[in-house]
Design a protein around this motif. Structure first.
Motif, PDB file in Angstrom:
ATOM      1  N   THR A 140      18.219  -5.513   7.895  1.00 11.10           N
ATOM      2  CA  THR A 140      17.349  -4.810   8.837  1.00 11.10           C
ATOM      3  C   THR A 140      17.895  -4.879  10.257  1.00 11.10           C
ATOM      4  OG1 THR A 140      15.985  -6.828   8.912  1.00 11.10           O
ATOM      5  CG2 THR A 140      15.234  -5.027   7.501  1.00 11.10           C
TER       6      THR A 140
ATOM      7  N   THR B  52      12.025 -11.142   9.478  1.00 10.39           N
ATOM      8  CA  THR B  52      12.197  -9.917   8.695  1.00 10.39           C
ATOM      9  C   THR B  52      11.095  -8.919   9.012  1.00 10.39           C
ATOM     10  OG1 THR B  52      13.235 -11.181   6.906  1.00 10.39           O
ATOM     11  CG2 THR B  52      12.453  -8.973   6.363  1.00 10.39           C
TER      12      THR B  52
ATOM     13  N   MET C  28      16.786  -9.897   6.355  1.00 11.49           N
ATOM     14  CA  MET C  28      16.865 -10.064   7.804  1.00 11.49           C
ATOM     15  C   MET C  28      18.181  -9.501   8.335  1.00 11.49           C
ATOM     16  SD  MET C  28      16.599 -13.600  10.030  1.00 11.49           S
ATOM     17  CE  MET C  28      18.117 -14.263   9.337  1.00 11.49           C
TER      18      MET C  28
END
Length: 341
Positions: free
Chosen positions: A194, A247, A191
């Motif tokens: 990204t 995510t 998470m």
């Protein structure tokens, strides 16, 4: 409960119904495909399906965000001119800057809208999963049986979707569960990574060189590091199911942003030059398809400047004798008649 509680209840209750309806729809689909209705795989895939539905619904907002962000980049030279001109008068500078934003059809906070709109959905999913796991409590369209299945669902055989990194550690007042800690840590890092990559992608490829300085650029650079750290620190307390949602949402954003930057980059950016190079290479390789590339494709790639209404030219003041003769000063000629007076 108080006014804040009433507002929160007013916002969250409709979200419970929307989120639970989408989750149940995906869950029934995966059950029909042969997955165990009480297994974690069906519920984990349902969370991913929920993410895809929400992000698809937010595409118009994403397009608006991209346009606003691009306009913000392109007007940065004008913003710096205003800062030089009105640097001594902060109120006037703020007024002129907001006027410039309005004329350009942009908003400095538009880039935060997709995240802000997803936060209530994020917390609603968190509460659905948390309440289902701790109390078998049903919200929205979830029945008590579905809430129990959702709250007790496990992936990889022994990793509950409702567990978190913090809750699976001794210092988090939970049982020491190495598998949960490993999966949760992986999702927290994913998470965070990204989120950082998405911001970095935008700054490195789709911002003109002259937009890399000034307040807007500094704001973007701060967000580049602040957002991943904030999500990383908060992620240790989020259930695995919620981390899976966030995510997946980040991966969608990366792919969507990559497509937009590649196919419709902002002028004057590295991505714009890369697209021009690709178009030229295609024109050389397939001249029959790109016969009018130089005349048309290049013109289409560069946005037309803003059209402003032409200013009315005021006629020059004439003397009394010029008005009588209708001629030019010093000539004595009349344009309405042939010859000289």
């Amino acid at each position: 409960m108080g006014i804040l509680g009433d507002i929160g209840h007013f916002i969250m209750v409709p979200l419970y119904y929307i989120i639970s309806a989408v989750l149940i729809g995906w869950h029934k689909l995966f059950t029909l495909l042969g997955l165990d209705p009480e297994g974690g795989a069906a519920w984990a895939l349902s969370i991913i399906g929920l993410t895809l539905v929400i992000r698809a619904a937010l595409i118009p907002l994403f397009v608006k965000q991209i346009k606003s962000s691009r306009n913000m980049q392109l007007i940065q030279p004008k913003v710096r001119e205003l800062q030089k001109k009105y640097g001594h008068d902060r109120q006037k500078l703020a007024e002129e800057t907001m006027k410039l934003y309005k004329d350009a059809g942009t908003n400095p906070f538009a880039s935060c809208l997709p995240i802000l709109l997803q936060m209530p959905i994020f917390f609603a999913l968190f509460r659905l999963l948390d309440q289902a796991a701790k109390h078998n409590k049903a919200h929205g369209f979830l029945t008590e049986n579905l809430a129990r299945q959702f709250g007790e669902s496990e992936v990889f055989g022994k990793i509950p979707l409702a567990d978190s990194f913090w809750g699976a550690t001794p210092w988090g007042a939970g049982a020491d569960n190495g598998a949960v800690v490993a999966v949760a840590a992986f999702l927290v890092l994913a998470m965070t990574a990204t989120t950082f990559t998405t911001q970095r992608q935008l700054m490195a490829k789709n911002m003109p060189a002259d937009a890399m300085t000034g307040p807007y650029a500094q704001q973007q650079k701060m967000l580049l590091y602040i957002l991943p750290v904030a999500f990383g620190l908060g992620g240790v307390a989020f259930p695995i199911g919620v981390l899976l949602y966030w995510t997946t949402s980040n991966l969608w954003t990366m792919g969507q942003q990559f497509y937009v930057i590649r196919n419709n980059p902002a002028p004057g950016t590295p991505a714009f030059k890369a697209k021009q190079d690709r178009d030229k290479a295609k024109a050389v390789k397939h001249p029959e398809k790109y016969a009018s590339y130089d005349a048309v494709a290049e013109a289409d790639a560069i946005p037309e400047p803003e059209q402003r209404p032409a200013q009315r030219v005021q006629p020059k003041k004439q003397t009394r004798s010029q008005r009588k003769t209708g001629g030019k000063p010093g000539t004595g000629t009349n344009p309405n008649k042939g010859g000289t007076k």
